[in-house]
Scaffold this motif. Structure first.
Motif, mmCIF file in Angstrom:
data_model
loop_
_atom_site.group_PDB
_atom_site.id
_atom_site.type_symbol
_atom_site.label_atom_id
_atom_site.label_comp_id
_atom_site.label_asym_id
_atom_site.label_seq_id
_atom_site.Cartn_x
_atom_site.Cartn_y
_atom_site.Cartn_z
ATOM 1 N N ARG A 1 13.887 -50.099 6.514
ATOM 2 C CA ARG A 1 13.055 -49.023 7.052
ATOM 3 C C ARG A 1 11.738 -48.937 6.298
ATOM 4 O O ARG A 1 10.665 -48.729 6.896
ATOM 5 N N GLY A 2 11.794 -49.112 4.990
ATOM 6 C CA GLY A 2 10.576 -49.053 4.202
ATOM 7 C C GLY A 2 9.612 -50.176 4.522
ATOM 8 O O GLY A 2 8.410 -49.945 4.691
ATOM 9 N N VAL A 3 10.116 -51.389 4.627
ATOM 10 C CA VAL A 3 9.231 -52.532 4.838
ATOM 11 C C VAL A 3 8.586 -52.475 6.218
ATOM 12 O O VAL A 3 7.395 -52.783 6.371
ATOM 13 N N VAL A 4 9.336 -52.049 7.234
ATOM 14 C CA VAL A 4 8.739 -51.957 8.571
ATOM 15 C C VAL A 4 7.748 -50.797 8.626
ATOM 16 O O VAL A 4 6.689 -50.913 9.260
ATOM 17 N N VAL B 1 13.652 -51.739 -12.494
ATOM 18 C CA VAL B 1 12.351 -52.378 -12.265
ATOM 19 C C VAL B 1 11.306 -51.273 -12.183
ATOM 20 O O VAL B 1 11.638 -50.086 -12.075
ATOM 21 N N THR B 2 10.049 -51.645 -12.236
ATOM 22 C CA THR B 2 8.965 -50.670 -12.148
ATOM 23 C C THR B 2 8.061 -50.995 -10.966
ATOM 24 O O THR B 2 8.095 -52.111 -10.431
ATOM 25 N N TYR B 3 7.266 -50.016 -10.568
ATOM 26 C CA TYR B 3 6.296 -50.216 -9.487
ATOM 27 C C TYR B 3 5.002 -49.497 -9.859
ATOM 28 O O TYR B 3 5.026 -48.351 -10.318
ATOM 29 N N LYS B 4 3.878 -50.168 -9.657
ATOM 30 C CA LYS B 4 2.577 -49.570 -9.922
ATOM 31 C C LYS B 4 1.802 -49.464 -8.617
ATOM 32 O O LYS B 4 1.588 -50.454 -7.919
ATOM 33 N N HIS B 5 1.404 -48.258 -8.299
ATOM 34 C CA HIS B 5 0.639 -47.990 -7.084
ATOM 35 C C HIS B 5 -0.726 -48.668 -7.143
ATOM 36 O O HIS B 5 -1.438 -48.585 -8.147
ATOM 37 N N GLU B 6 -1.097 -49.343 -6.061
ATOM 38 C CA GLU B 6 -2.399 -49.992 -5.949
ATOM 39 C C GLU B 6 -3.178 -49.321 -4.816
ATOM 40 O O GLU B 6 -2.780 -49.413 -3.657
ATOM 41 N N PRO B 7 -4.274 -48.638 -5.113
ATOM 42 C CA PRO B 7 -5.043 -47.943 -4.065
ATOM 43 C C PRO B 7 -5.488 -48.848 -2.922
ATOM 44 O O PRO B 7 -5.662 -48.376 -1.794
ATOM 45 N N LYS B 8 -5.655 -50.139 -3.205
ATOM 46 C CA LYS B 8 -6.088 -51.059 -2.149
ATOM 47 C C LYS B 8 -4.918 -51.547 -1.282
ATOM 48 O O LYS B 8 -5.144 -52.234 -0.294
ATOM 49 N N ARG B 9 -3.686 -51.228 -1.670
ATOM 50 C CA ARG B 9 -2.510 -51.643 -0.894
ATOM 51 C C ARG B 9 -1.658 -50.425 -0.556
ATOM 52 O O ARG B 9 -0.509 -50.301 -0.964
ATOM 53 N N GLU C 1 4.526 -61.542 1.285
ATOM 54 C CA GLU C 1 3.385 -61.212 0.427
ATOM 55 C C GLU C 1 3.561 -59.879 -0.300
ATOM 56 O O GLU C 1 3.061 -59.705 -1.411
ATOM 57 N N ALA C 2 4.288 -58.944 0.320
ATOM 58 C CA ALA C 2 4.414 -57.609 -0.273
ATOM 59 C C ALA C 2 5.292 -57.615 -1.516
ATOM 60 O O ALA C 2 5.047 -56.867 -2.464
ATOM 61 N N ASP C 3 6.333 -58.461 -1.523
ATOM 62 C CA ASP C 3 7.222 -58.579 -2.683
ATOM 63 C C ASP C 3 7.690 -57.196 -3.134
ATOM 64 O O ASP C 3 7.475 -56.780 -4.277
ATOM 65 N N LEU C 4 8.346 -56.464 -2.234
ATOM 66 C CA LEU C 4 8.726 -55.080 -2.494
ATOM 67 C C LEU C 4 9.962 -55.001 -3.385
ATOM 68 O O LEU C 4 10.887 -55.798 -3.248
ATOM 69 N N PRO C 5 10.003 -54.030 -4.283
ATOM 70 C CA PRO C 5 11.168 -53.875 -5.160
ATOM 71 C C PRO C 5 12.352 -53.287 -4.392
ATOM 72 O O PRO C 5 12.182 -52.581 -3.397
ATOM 73 N N ASP C 6 13.542 -53.564 -4.876
ATOM 74 C CA ASP C 6 14.737 -52.949 -4.322
ATOM 75 C C ASP C 6 14.702 -51.461 -4.654
ATOM 76 O O ASP C 6 14.511 -51.088 -5.817
ATOM 77 N N PRO C 7 14.863 -50.569 -3.666
ATOM 78 C CA PRO C 7 14.727 -49.137 -3.954
ATOM 79 C C PRO C 7 15.755 -48.617 -4.961
ATOM 80 O O PRO C 7 15.432 -47.771 -5.797
#
Length: 388
Positions: free
Chosen positions: A208-211, A299-307, A285-291
Motif C-alpha cells: 500500500r505504501g509503495v503504490v 533501520v533508519t530513514y531520512k526524509h528528502e525534500p526532493k523525494r 529506484e525507491a529502495d523503501l525500508p521495511d515498515p
C-alpha cells in the motif's frame, strides 16, 4: 510465465470485500489447454472447479429465475432461485467458478456478470467468501461468435496471457510426468489460507505504501480508461479498482515467495504493461525500508525534500502496518511513527496528514511523541473534522 504458479498465488490472495482470490482472466489460442490446466490447478489446490460456458448462458444464469413468495404478513414479493452451479459451489464451500469462453456471452449476459465477479452475489445468494473466480477466452477474432469484453467487466479481472504448454511440457503430460500428472496430493486449502493471513500484515502494508508513493509521483496513472471503441478497453488498464488488485498482487508475491519477474507479471495483469513497467522502475529506484524494521529501530530513514513521493510511501506503509486489524506492538510502533513524523512535519506538513489522520482515527494519538506533530497538523485535522 508459469501460469499454474501464478494462479495458485492469485487464488490464495486475500481479495476485496473479504473474499479470497483475485478474479483472473486467461486469453490464448483455441486448443491451448486453458480449461484443463485451470481445472488441474484448482484440484491441486483442493478447490472444487465448476465450469460455466459463456456461449450457453443467458442473464438468468447469473441472476436466477424469479418466483413469487409471500412474507409473514402475506405481502407478495419476488425472489430469485439460484442456478444449479451456484448451489453446487455453496455445498463445496471452497472452489473456483470458471467462466469459460466468457467473450462468447452476449453483452446482456456479460452485464449480468458484473456483480458476480466483484461481490460474489448471484441473484439473492452470496457465494461463500472462499469461492474464487476465473475466466478464459480466445481472442475475439478466434472466438466462435465473440464480443469484446465491455470495459467495466474487463476491469474486474487480472489479464493473464496464455501461450499454452511448450513441446517439452506437452510431452511430459503425454508421458504422465510431473507437469501433467493429476496424482499429486492437493494442498490443504484451509491451512494455506491461514498461513497467508498470518504473514499478510507487513507485505500488505508495504504494498500500500509503495503504490501510494508511486501514484503521488504519477497521479495521471491512477485512472486511464481507454476511449470507447479502443480494443485496449477489453484488456488490463489502470483504475482505482485495478490498483487495489496490484497492491494485493505485490503483497501476495512476497507471501508466496514469487520472483520479481513473477510479481511484475501479476502487476501487468492488473494495470497493463505501461503502468506496471513504470511501477517496477519506481520500486527498484525507491529502495523503501521495511515498515516493521523501520518502526522497530532496525533501520533508519531520512526524509528528502526532493523525494516527497518516497516519504509518502514510507509513511503510508508504516501507517498501514500500525493501524491494521491485526497490528502487533501497536503502541510502541505508533509512538515510533509519530517520532518519525516530527522532522517531516516541519518541512512538509501536508505529506504527514494521511498518516496522522490514520493514527488519530485509530485512537493512537495519546503518546508524548504525537503532541508536536499534532500541534503542526491541528489546523488541517480540525478543518477536516478529525479532531476538535
Amino acid at each position: 510465465m508459469n501460469v499454474q504458479k501464478l494462479l495458485k498465488a492469485i487464488w490464495f490472495t486475500p481479495g476485496p470485500k473479504g473474499r479470497w482470490g483475485l478474479p483472473a482472466l486467461m486469453e490464448g489460442r483455441p486448443g491451448g489447454a486453458k480449461t484443463s490446466i485451470v481445472e488441474q490447478t484448482a484440484r491441486a489446490s483442493a478447490l472444487v472447479d465448476e465450469v460455466i460456458i459463456g456461449s450457453l448462458r443467458e442473464p438468468s444464469d447469473f441472476l436466477g429465475l424469479p418466483f413469487p413468495n409471500k412474507d409473514k404478513d402475506g405481502r407478495t414479493f419476488t425472489e430469485y432461485s439460484p442456478p444449479t452451479w451456484v448451489s453446487r459451489l455453496i455445498r463445496a464451500g471452497r472452489g473456483v467458478a470458471i467462466f469459460d469462453e466468457i467473450n462468447t456471452a452476449a453483452p446482456a449476459t456479460q452485464a449480468a456478470l458484473l456483480r458476480v465477479i466483484l461481490e460474489g452475489v448471484v441473484g439473492d445468494e452470496e457465494l461463500p467468501k472462499t469461492i474464487r473466480f476465473c475466466a478464459m477466452m480466445n481472442s475475439t477474432e478466434d472466438a466462435a461468435g465473440g464480443w469484446d469484453l465491455a470495459a467495466p467487466l474487463a476491469n474486474r479481472f487480472l489479464h493473464l496471457p496464455w501461450a499454452g504448454p511448450d513441446s517439452s511440457e506437452w510431452c511430459d503430460w503425454v508421458l504422465g510426468g510431473a507437469n501433467g500428472s493429476d496424482n499429486a496430493s492437493p494442498i490443504d486449502a484451509a491451512a494455506e489460507e491461514a498461513r497467508v493471513l498470518e504473514n499478510w500484515s507487513s507485505p500488505w502494508a508495504k504494498a500500500r505504501g509503495v503504490v501510494a508513493g508511486f501514484i503521488q509521483k504519477r497521479p495521471e496513472l491512477l485512472h486511464q480508461m481507454p476511449k470507447s471503441g479502443d480494443p485496449k478497453a477489453s484488456k488490463a488498464w489502470p483504475s482505482h479498482r485495478t490498483w487495489e488488485f496490484a497492491m494485493r498482487s505485490i503483497a501476495s508475491a512476497e507471501v508466496h515467495a514469487l520472483s520479481e519477474l513473477e510479481r511484475d507479471e501479476l502487476v501487468t495483469a492488473c494495470v497493463g504493461s505501461g503502468a506496471a513497467g513504470e511501477l517496477a522502475t519506481y520500486i527498484a529506484e525507491a529502495d523503501l525500508p521495511d515498515p516493521a524494521d523501520l518502526l522497530d529501530g532496525k533501520v533508519t530513514y531520512k526524509h528528502e525534500p526532493k523525494r516527497l513521493d518516497r516519504t509518502v510511501a514510507v509513511l503510508a506503509s508504516c501507517a498501514a502496518l500500525v493501524t491494521g486489524a491485526k497490528a502487533t506492538k501497536q503502541s510502541e510502533r505508533a509512538a515510533a511513527l509519530w517520532k518519525l513524523c516530527q522532522p517531516i512535519v516541519a518541512d512538509a506538513a501536508d505529506i504527514v496528514v494521511p498518516a496522522g489522520r490514520a493514527l488519530v482515527n485509530a485512537k493512537l494519538s495519546k503518546s508524548v511523541e504525537a503532541r508536536p506533530v499534532l500541534l503542526k497538523l491541528q489546523p488541517v485535522l480540525a478543518a477536516a473534522g478529525i479532531i476538535a
